[in-house]
Design a protein around this motif. Structure first.
Motif, PDB file in Angstrom:
ATOM      1  N   ALA A   1       0.830  -1.206   0.000  1.00 38.36           N
ATOM      2  CA  ALA A   1       0.000   0.000   0.000  1.00 38.36           C
ATOM      3  C   ALA A   1       0.867   1.260   0.000  1.00 38.36           C
ATOM      4  N   ASP A   2       2.044   1.194   0.611  1.00 38.68           N
ATOM      5  CA  ASP A   2       2.951   2.349   0.677  1.00 38.68           C
ATOM      6  C   ASP A   2       4.112   2.178  -0.302  1.00 38.68           C
ATOM      7  N   PHE A   3       3.812   1.661  -1.507  1.00 36.60           N
ATOM      8  CA  PHE A   3       4.860   1.406  -2.496  1.00 36.60           C
ATOM      9  C   PHE A   3       5.683   2.655  -2.786  1.00 36.60           C
ATOM     10  N   ASN A   4       5.026   3.812  -2.832  1.00 36.17           N
ATOM     11  CA  ASN A   4       5.731   5.051  -3.179  1.00 36.17           C
ATOM     12  C   ASN A   4       6.791   5.434  -2.160  1.00 36.17           C
ATOM     13  N   SER A   5       6.709   4.891  -0.945  1.00 34.88           N
ATOM     14  CA  SER A   5       7.742   5.191   0.051  1.00 34.88           C
ATOM     15  C   SER A   5       9.039   4.430  -0.232  1.00 34.88           C
ATOM     16  N   TYR A   6       8.954   3.433  -1.101  1.00 38.50           N
ATOM     17  CA  TYR A   6      10.139   2.679  -1.500  1.00 38.50           C
ATOM     18  C   TYR A   6      10.636   3.073  -2.890  1.00 38.50           C
ATOM     19  N   TRP A   7       9.882   3.901  -3.575  1.00 39.91           N
ATOM     20  CA  TRP A   7      10.216   4.281  -4.949  1.00 39.91           C
ATOM     21  C   TRP A   7      10.574   5.767  -4.987  1.00 39.91           C
ATOM     22  N   ASP A   8      11.685   6.103  -5.650  1.00 44.92           N
ATOM     23  CA  ASP A   8      12.123   7.489  -5.803  1.00 44.92           C
ATOM     24  C   ASP A   8      11.952   7.911  -7.256  1.00 44.92           C
ATOM     25  N   GLU A   9      11.171   8.954  -7.480  1.00 44.29           N
ATOM     26  CA  GLU A   9      11.008   9.487  -8.833  1.00 44.29           C
ATOM     27  C   GLU A   9      12.257  10.302  -9.192  1.00 44.29           C
ATOM     28  N   LEU A  10      12.952   9.869 -10.211  1.00 45.27           N
ATOM     29  CA  LEU A  10      14.200  10.512 -10.625  1.00 45.27           C
ATOM     30  C   LEU A  10      13.932  11.435 -11.815  1.00 45.27           C
ATOM     31  N   TYR A  11      13.243  12.548 -11.535  1.00 49.84           N
ATOM     32  CA  TYR A  11      12.894  13.476 -12.601  1.00 49.84           C
ATOM     33  C   TYR A  11      14.074  14.341 -13.036  1.00 49.84           C
ATOM     34  N   ASP A  12      14.899  14.740 -12.088  1.00 48.27           N
ATOM     35  CA  ASP A  12      15.955  15.715 -12.364  1.00 48.27           C
ATOM     36  C   ASP A  12      17.301  15.041 -12.622  1.00 48.27           C
ATOM     37  N   VAL A  13      17.273  13.826 -13.129  1.00 47.87           N
ATOM     38  CA  VAL A  13      18.510  13.073 -13.340  1.00 47.87           C
ATOM     39  C   VAL A  13      18.717  12.835 -14.831  1.00 47.87           C
ATOM     40  N   LYS A  14      19.924  13.107 -15.304  1.00 45.24           N
ATOM     41  CA  LYS A  14      20.258  12.783 -16.692  1.00 45.24           C
ATOM     42  C   LYS A  14      20.571  11.290 -16.796  1.00 45.24           C
ATOM     43  N   HIS A  15      20.140  10.706 -17.895  1.00 46.33           N
ATOM     44  CA  HIS A  15      20.391   9.278 -18.055  1.00 46.33           C
ATOM     45  C   HIS A  15      21.855   9.044 -18.414  1.00 46.33           C
ATOM     46  N   SER A  16      22.319   7.820 -18.146  1.00 47.26           N
ATOM     47  CA  SER A  16      23.692   7.442 -18.463  1.00 47.26           C
ATOM     48  C   SER A  16      23.782   7.080 -19.940  1.00 47.26           C
ATOM     49  N   GLU A  17      24.563   7.847 -20.700  1.00 55.60           N
ATOM     50  CA  GLU A  17      24.687   7.607 -22.140  1.00 55.60           C
ATOM     51  C   GLU A  17      25.213   6.205 -22.467  1.00 55.60           C
ATOM     52  N   PRO A  18      26.280   5.734 -21.809  1.00 60.17           N
ATOM     53  CA  PRO A  18      26.782   4.391 -22.151  1.00 60.17           C
ATOM     54  C   PRO A  18      25.780   3.279 -21.858  1.00 60.17           C
TER      55      PRO A  18
END
Length: 444
Positions: free
Chosen positions: A99-116
């Protein structure tokens, strides 16, 4: 007689040949990864099938506690703490439909993806983290992120990353070149490190919806696996071209020199020789395997570390560790261990297996404590002796020089003078509002 032996020998050979023709040989499930800006040269030998007990995986005592089966043929929407297991080094808890899944999940909106990593297949990248993450009791400050849904944790890099020493929320044959939105993201929060495999597809089964999941490494050693989208059952994922794993594993490696000739001409092995052929063998000593059937969308796996020998920094702490391990203190290397960790080779080469024991360790530390107590006693005795000598010299000087300040002080404070002063003192009880209970007056 010889004929009978010949017939028996032929029979044994035929039986062995028949068995070999019927048994399907199994090979290592490892696959090679390209290490981005790293050493991709293979100089290791993976060994799991040796006769030595240390080579075999130790599962520990797995105590499983499952939730009661619900009646009525339906599954509840939220099943907290679906299963909890003790794996000797970690305890694992699986939460399905949390029920509290979002407390274990971090939204990574401001992160650049790893090109490699975002647009590759079987590629791994090593990145530093801003805290020491404790993995099987070892402090890790650098991890290797792989496109295949796992982290490689060893400082020793080689191509065969999937074999041992991994943290795998979902290790599989993922290919980030297949999806336009496929990305591998990571972010260091200072107290935790999060890696996300977002919208990735399986190379062998790319007809399914994409997978999205995370792993979080906490500074206290706790590990989270959070599964946002799992479109198929894990047990149905193809294993032919890539292993499929959920859990953690650790190993140590031994460097051995082969074909070293001694003075008498015999050949033997040494781990500290500069001659011969060097071989590095990796030994997996523990693995936590999470049940595939427990993994689904919105499920969470929590791995909490247990106390291990190698985190103890002194002998007494080492001896008071949990009985789950046979902790020993080796004075030569000043380390606590049960002999099975990353520094296994040093432990063995320094003779710690033979010289270390609980009684031996306790004796040495008690001897050290007794030595410290003796030194402290000597220091106190010397100080007392110095004070007596100084006091004696002063007394002799004051007695032989009555006109000096020391001599006058001794005359004024001799016993007869002190008695006369005490006789002239008056004492009486006083009960006033001032709070004084006794008043002393002296006419001396």
């Amino acid at each position: 007689m010889a004929t009978i032996l010949s017939v028996l020998l032929k029979f044994v050979v035929l039986v062995a040949f028949f068995i070999c023709s019927c048994v399907k040989l199994t090979y290592s499930e490892d696959v090679a990864y390209s290490l981005f800006e790293g050493d991709a040269h293979l100089d290791s030998v993976i060994s799991f099938n040796s006769h030595h007990t240390l080579h075999r995986r130790q599962s520990g005592n797995d105590n499983t506690t499952s939730s009661p089966t619900p009646t009525g043929g339906t599954t509840p929407e939220f099943t907290e703490q679906e299963v909890s297991q003790n794996h000797k080094y970690y305890t694992s808890t699986v939460l399905r439909g949390a029920a509290d899944f979002n407390s274990y999940w971090d939204e990574l909106y401001d992160v650049k993806h790893s090109e490699p990593l975002s647009g590759s297949h079987r590629v791994a990248v090593s990145v530093p983290i801003n805290f020491n993450f404790r993995f099987y009791g070892h402090d890790v400050s650098k991890i290797t992120i792989a496109t295949g849904g796992f982290l490689y944790m060893s400082p020793f890099l080689h191509q065969w990353l999937t074999a041992t020493q991994y943290i795998a929320p979902l290790m599989a044959n993922f290919d980030t070149t297949l999806g336009n939105e496929s990305q591998v993201l990571y972010k260091d929060f200072g107290h935790k490190f999060v890696v996300e495999w977002r919208d990735i597809f399986l190379q062998d089964q790319n007809h399914t919806e994409p997978f999205s999941f995370q792993t979080t490494l906490h500074s206290n050693g706790t590990i989270y696996f959070a599964y946002k989208q799992i479109p198929v059952e894990i047990q149905s994922i193809e294993k032919k071209n890539h292993p499929v794993k959920v859990g953690v594993s650790d190993a140590f490696y031994i460097d051995t020199i082969y074909a070293v000739k001694s003075q008498n001409g015999s050949q033997h092995r040494y781990s500290d020789s500069n001659e011969g052929v060097q071989r590095r063998t990796i030994y997996e000593y523990h693995r936590v395997e999470v049940d595939f059937t427990r993994i689904q969308s919105n499920s969470v796996v929590i791995l909490e570390p247990l106390t291990t020998c190698n985190i103890a920094k002194d002998c007494f702490t080492c001896l008071s560790q949990d009985d789950n391990f046979d902790c020993k203190w080796c004075q030569k290397v000043r380390r606590c261990s049960d002999g099975i960790d990353w520094l296994r080779q040093e432990w063995r080469d320094q003779g710690c297996e033979i010289q270390s024991s609980r009684s031996n360790c306790s004796y040495r530390e008690s001897q050290k404590g007794a030595s410290n107590a003796t030194i402290a006693g000597v220091v106190v005795a010397v100080l007392i002796l110095v004070l007596l000598i100084v006091g004696g010299v002063w007394f002799f000087y004051a007695y032989t020089h009555p006109t000096s300040a020391s001599g006058q002080w001794m005359i004024n404070h001799r016993p007869s003078e002190m008695k006369a002063k005490m006789n002239k003192m008056k004492f009486w009880k006083r009960d006033t509002a001032s709070g004084e209970k006794y008043r002393v007056e002296s006419t001396a």
